[in-house]
Design a protein around this motif. Structure first.
Motif, PDB file in Angstrom:
ATOM      1  N   TYR A 105     -35.389  73.222  11.429  1.00 40.55           N
ATOM      2  CA  TYR A 105     -35.422  72.792  12.746  1.00 40.55           C
ATOM      3  C   TYR A 105     -34.003  72.380  13.309  1.00 40.55           C
ATOM      4  CZ  TYR A 105     -40.526  73.637  13.121  1.00 40.55           C
ATOM      5  OH  TYR A 105     -41.792  74.160  12.924  1.00 40.55           O
ATOM      6  N   GLU A 106     -33.525  72.936  14.118  1.00 39.36           N
ATOM      7  CA  GLU A 106     -32.241  72.370  14.801  1.00 39.36           C
ATOM      8  C   GLU A 106     -32.481  71.194  15.739  1.00 39.36           C
ATOM      9  OE1 GLU A 106     -29.781  75.181  16.492  1.00 39.36           O
ATOM     10  OE2 GLU A 106     -29.913  76.808  14.856  1.00 39.36           O
ATOM     11  N   TRP A 107     -33.453  71.421  16.311  1.00 45.53           N
ATOM     12  CA  TRP A 107     -33.893  70.477  17.590  1.00 45.53           C
ATOM     13  C   TRP A 107     -35.412  70.312  17.672  1.00 45.53           C
ATOM     14  CZ3 TRP A 107     -36.367  70.262  22.013  1.00 45.53           C
ATOM     15  CH2 TRP A 107     -36.111  68.999  22.965  1.00 45.53           C
TER      16      TRP A 107
ATOM     17  N   LEU B  50     -27.233  72.185  23.451  1.00 46.19           N
ATOM     18  CA  LEU B  50     -28.390  72.853  23.400  1.00 46.19           C
ATOM     19  C   LEU B  50     -28.716  73.734  24.517  1.00 46.19           C
ATOM     20  CD1 LEU B  50     -31.248  72.951  22.040  1.00 46.19           C
ATOM     21  CD2 LEU B  50     -31.961  71.022  23.345  1.00 46.19           C
TER      22      LEU B  50
ATOM     23  N   ASP C 230     -34.581  69.030  32.313  1.00 49.50           N
ATOM     24  CA  ASP C 230     -35.098  69.679  30.866  1.00 49.50           C
ATOM     25  C   ASP C 230     -36.291  70.531  31.207  1.00 49.50           C
ATOM     26  OD1 ASP C 230     -33.003  68.301  29.812  1.00 49.50           O
ATOM     27  OD2 ASP C 230     -34.400  66.275  29.217  1.00 49.50           O
TER      28      ASP C 230
ATOM     29  N   SER D 236     -39.065  72.962  20.554  1.00 44.96           N
ATOM     30  CA  SER D 236     -38.276  72.882  19.194  1.00 44.96           C
ATOM     31  C   SER D 236     -37.472  74.322  19.264  1.00 44.96           C
ATOM     32  CB  SER D 236     -39.449  72.947  18.177  1.00 44.96           C
ATOM     33  OG  SER D 236     -40.341  74.294  17.879  1.00 44.96           O
TER      34      SER D 236
ATOM     35  N   THR E  39     -23.339  65.573  25.343  1.00 46.74           N
ATOM     36  CA  THR E  39     -23.260  66.887  24.738  1.00 46.74           C
ATOM     37  C   THR E  39     -22.699  67.838  25.440  1.00 46.74           C
ATOM     38  OG1 THR E  39     -25.605  67.313  24.944  1.00 46.74           O
ATOM     39  CG2 THR E  39     -25.024  65.864  23.105  1.00 46.74           C
TER      40      THR E  39
END
Length: 358
Positions: free
Chosen positions: A335-337, A259, A290, A322, A118
């Protein structure tokens, strides 16, 4: 006046002589006229002294097998083995010269990490189109100025309150308000009516800040972070003076994925786009494995090549839990993620008090 002599006994004289310490015999040189015996003794003494000094300076050979502690012996053996390998490789490289193979790159967590598909290119046309039409386009086009409202969960403790106050000194045009038992769904319309662009909620657990809800107004998105490793200004060693009111510069590192790109824009929109370089203040968001590490520094140019850094504080670490479309909605939010499936139950547990009030 007449003086009389007092006789002293011989026994007392012997006692006094016994108490005296015996004098050490010293060998004196007789000069040029004397025999060579005295000089020979001195030479022998000097040789003995030199031999003793050399014995102290150069100890006898030491072997690893003499170490009684097993762990210490193993460590020393591994070090010696590693040194022998280095010397052997060095000799081989010197013997081969230009034909020597290139040096091996050490393995680290970063270079051994699996490539993320990604990852996006900032110059990509699709990414540029998304940036021009997303919720932050008005800010990056210079149409709006950031205005942040910082609040806490119900009945915050002293450490959480101090953390919010220090965040307000880092983020320009930020205002701290107490929650007073209001639900977030009631706070958001009031913030929009007063032209706030962000709502930041600091949650706590066991008197320690442990969560952050960052809601971009008026259209979202809303991100929920886990907060850890919080260090206030008094807890930082060799910190500088309190920050000034100048707008800081913002540095975003390693927000390369799709993201990460959206999270980076979410964090960048907290600060004004025109930093005041006179203040020499920098806010850094560094993304690694992350985790987002936040640091706040003041810099000074010592000369043309060297720069000095001084941390001002506070410091903390964020972990994204989130990302939700639109403003905060614990019941019907999209929720996107999400970090993992079980987090939905955890989020519902955290905001159960808010839902009950509504």
């Amino acid at each position: 006046m007449d003086f009389t002599e007092v006789p002293v006994a011989e026994d007392n004289k012997c006692k006094k002589r016994k108490n005296k310490k015996p004098k050490r015999k010293t060998v004196r040189a007789e000069g040029d006229e004397g025999s060579g015996g005295g000089g020979g003794v001195e030479e022998k003494e000097e040789e003995k002294m030199e031999n003793s000094q050399t014995a102290v300076a150069f100890p006898p050979t030491f072997s690893v097998s003499e170490i009684k502690n097993k762990q210490r012996r193993h460590l020393m053996f591994m070090k010696l083995k590693q040194e022998k390998r280095k010397k052997k490789k060095k000799k081989e490289r010197e013997a081969l010269g230009d034909k020597a193979p290139p040096k091996e790159v050490p393995k680290t967590i970063e270079n051994q990490r699996v490539y993320d598909e990604t990852t996006v290119d900032p110059e990509d046309e699709e990414v540029a189109f998304d940036e021009g039409t997303d919720e932050f386009s008005a800010y990056f086009n210079g149409l709006t100025n950031p205005k942040v409202l910082i609040t806490t969960s119900d009945r915050p403790r002293g450490r959480t309150v101090r953390f919010c106050e220090q965040l307000a000194t880092v983020i320009p045009n930020a205002h701290v308000y107490y929650r007073r038992g209001l639900a977030l769904k009631r706070i958001i319309p009031q913030c929009i009516a007063r032209n706030f662009t962000y709502l930041m909620v600091i949650n706590e657990d066991r008197k320690m800040p442990n969560g952050m809800v960052l809601c971009h107004l008026p259209d979202g998105p809303t991100a929920h972070f886990k907060v850890s490793s919080v260090r206030l200004r008094k807890e930082i060693k060799r910190r500088g003076k309190d920050p000034t009111e100048h707008s800081p510069e913002v540095i975003l590192n390693n927000f390369t994925t799709r993201l990460g790109h959206s999270i980076g824009r979410l964090l960048a929109a907290l600060f004004p786009q025109d930093p005041q370089f006179v203040g020499r203040q920098v806010a850094t968001f560094h993304n690694q494995r992350d985790f987002i590490f936040f640091r706040f520094h003041r810099y000074i140019f010592k000369n043309e090549k060297k720069v000095g850094l001084q941390e001002l504080g506070p410091r903390f670490t964020l972990k994204l839990r989130s990302l939700q479309k639109g403003t905060f909605d614990s019941k019907f939010g999209e929720y996107e993620w999400v970090l993992k499936v079980s987090f939905i139950a955890q989020t519902a547990r955290v905001y159960m008090s808010v839902e009950n009030r509504e």
